[in-house]
Enzyme design. Structure first.
Site, PDB file in Angstrom:
ATOM      1  N   SER A  49      -9.782   2.023   2.680  1.00 42.16           N
ATOM      2  CA  SER A  49      -8.909   2.790   1.826  1.00 42.16           C
ATOM      3  C   SER A  49      -7.868   1.945   1.076  1.00 42.16           C
ATOM      4  CB  SER A  49      -8.163   3.821   2.671  1.00 42.16           C
ATOM      5  OG  SER A  49      -7.313   3.170   3.600  1.00 42.16           O
ATOM      6  N   SER A  59     -10.115  -0.272   6.905  1.00 41.58           N
ATOM      7  CA  SER A  59      -9.527  -0.177   5.565  1.00 41.58           C
ATOM      8  C   SER A  59      -8.855  -1.428   5.037  1.00 41.58           C
ATOM      9  CB  SER A  59      -8.513   0.961   5.523  1.00 41.58           C
ATOM     10  OG  SER A  59      -9.186   2.158   5.301  1.00 41.58           O
ATOM     11  N   LYS A 100       0.855  -1.192   0.000  1.00 43.10           N
ATOM     12  CA  LYS A 100       0.000   0.000   0.000  1.00 43.10           C
ATOM     13  C   LYS A 100       0.889   1.240   0.000  1.00 43.10           C
ATOM     14  CE  LYS A 100      -3.880   2.049   2.604  1.00 43.10           C
ATOM     15  NZ  LYS A 100      -4.740   1.930   3.805  1.00 43.10           N
TER      16      LYS A 100
END
Ligand code: GLN
Length: 492
Positions: free
Chosen positions: A158, A182, A78
């Site tokens: 997210s 997330s 990420k």
């Protein structure tokens, strides 16, 4: 598409060790898959050269019978984790041009374990969101579509890029971060597994901060075993993070048996929220039945402060964010928009650099921390947070783990809920309470909606008891037998 991209992380590891496959072949297949799937926009930065270089070094180690836990296994990161020499954006314009001079602890551990870096995945700006629509680098498309039409769906957020990359067979596994859901919510939307460990299990050092008392790195995989394996390599004490726990990391994968016989599984009545679709309720019931059939006892429990979790989270998270994001001033790194005076430059830089959702959080956060409102909002929220923690403490006197749905719906359309932040925030209703309490939780794909989209079940555990979370997750995985691929890939 080469079939090696369909292997799981653990299975690919076995084949590399048996020399049935080389790290280079495996990496090439993933690099190709990454290039073929650019329409998903799952990556902000691809690092194919670094990946192939790492794979070659892995092959040399594997040939000598050496190698770490993740030797030669291509994974995605990420883009909230700082990676030395590789751009790190946090999905924001304000970090334009930022190339970290240091490595986050989690990624350093992964490279030390031999993992192969495919690239940095897209995310909601500063990890604020539930749809991956707020990234400065554009939305991520889910690899899934409804059975009935081809409209773009969100991958969740997210950590949407990581979830989409793993679901679309671009990466064997990926890191995420979870502040209020997330990892778990995008895992549920994309039909994969995602685990957020206990707060303090993984170091936050080098992870771009959103809400420091909630942020926690975790792992995505296509199975419980894969997620456990990745998490194993990520976790561990780090003196650079004062909230990192000085505890040994258990060998989760070695102990993973999926046995739930004799366990008591709590089902909280407060999670039966208004307007929850019947198919979610049904799946939840089914999950409880599967565990009961395996010898677990299902116990109704009360988590009475659940209804305050969302408002509490949406005070605490923005408060911490407004403070954390004060550092982006255009002076030392990232975007700078020149102004007439220093203050003018700050203003112009921040106005240009932050997107609408980030600005909203900074404003809410500044408001709830302001002298006149601190007691009414921030202090109150901290007290309610304590009550939520106590709810879980009491529940865990009676049960070993808690079973809930992961999200109140399947993936929604790209663009939906964007003009209604409260509707977007409601998506986190089942994930936020355990985040506030810092507890470990997993989402496991458990079934399909009427529209043919994945639905997840969540297992929440006691602090530091990732093992039970993983075992209950594995029992669900086995019972659910979820093997559906995103439709675009079904022929691959
Ligand atoms: N959707 C939640 C939010 O927008 C959670 C995000 C996260 O866990 N990073 O704050």
């Amino acid at each position: 598409m080469s079939s090696s991209v369909n292997l799981g992380l653990a299975e690919a590891r076995r084949r590399l060790a048996a020399r049935e496959l080389s790290a280079r072949e495996l990496t090439l297949a993933h690099v190709e898959a990454m290039a073929e799937a650019r329409q998903l926009n799952a990556f902000i930065t691809e690092t194919p050269e670094l990946a192939l270089e790492a794979a070659t070094a892995s092959d040399a180690r594997l040939a000598k019978g050496e190698g770490g836990l993740l030797e030669g296994l291509p994974i995605a990161i990420k883009d909230l984790f700082c990676t030395r020499g590789v751009a790190t954006t946090a999905g924001s314009h304000i970090l334009d041009g930022f190339v970290p001079p240091y490595e986050s602890t989690v990624t350093a551990k992964l490279w030390a374990a031999g993992a192969v870096p495919l690239g940095k995945t897209n995310l909601d700006e500063f990890a604020m969101g539930s749809s991956n629509m707020t990234s400065y680098h554009g939305p991520v498309r889910s690899p899934w579509t409804k059975a009935s039409d081809n409209a773009d769906l969100v991958p969740g957020g997210s950590s949407g890029g990581s979830a989409a990359a793993v679901a679309a067979r671009i990466a064997l596994a990926a890191t995420g971060t979870d502040t209020g859901g997330s990892i778990r919510q995008p895992a549920a939307f994309c039909g994969i597994t995602g685990i957020k460990p206990t707060y303090g299990r993984c170091s936050r050092f080098g992870v771009v901060a959103f809400a420091s008392s909630l942020d926690q790195p975790g792992a995505f995989g296509r199975s419980v075993e894969d997620s456990a394996l990745l998490l194993q390599a990520m976790a561990g004490y780090d003196p650079n993070d004062s909230t990192s726990a000085d505890l040994a990391v258990p060998d989760w994968t070695a102990s993973l048996k999926g046995k739930v016989k004799g366990l008591r599984i709590g089902v909280p009545k407060e999670y039966r929220v208004d307007a929850m679709p019947e198919e979610i309720e049904k799946l939840w019931q089914e999950g409880a039945d599967w565990l009961r059939a395996e010898g677990a006892e299902i116990v109704e429990i009360a988590l009475p402060h659940t209804k305050y979790a969302l408002p509490t989270y949406y005070i605490i998270a923005p408060a911490e964010a407004s403070s954390n994001l004060a550092r982006y001033d255009g002076m030392r790194y990232g975007l700078r928009v020149e102004g007439e005076t220093l203050a003018d430059m700050y203003k112009k830089t921040r106005a240009a650099g932050f997107g609408a959702e980030v600005r909203r959080r900074v404003m809410i956060g500044t408001y709830v921390l302001s002298a006149g409102y601190y007691d009414a909002y921030y202090l109150k929220a901290q007290k309610v947070r304590r009550r939520i923690v106590e709810d879980f403490e009491q529940a865990f006197e009676k049960v070993d783990a808690i079973l809930t749905p992961t999200a109140p719906s399947a993936a929604f359309r790209a663009g939906e809920k964007l003009d209604d932040p409260v509707a977007m925030y409601l998506n986190d209703v089942f994930t936020v309470p355990s985040s506030l309490a810092g507890l470990p939780a997993i989402s496991v794909p458990a079934g399909l909606s009427a529209e043919g989209l994945p639905l997840g079940l969540q297992v929440i555990g006691k602090a530091w008891d990732e093992q039970t979370v993983l075992d209950v997750g594995l029992a669900i995985e086995r019972a659910a037998g979820f093997e559906v691929m995103p439709y675009g890939l079904a022929s691959g």
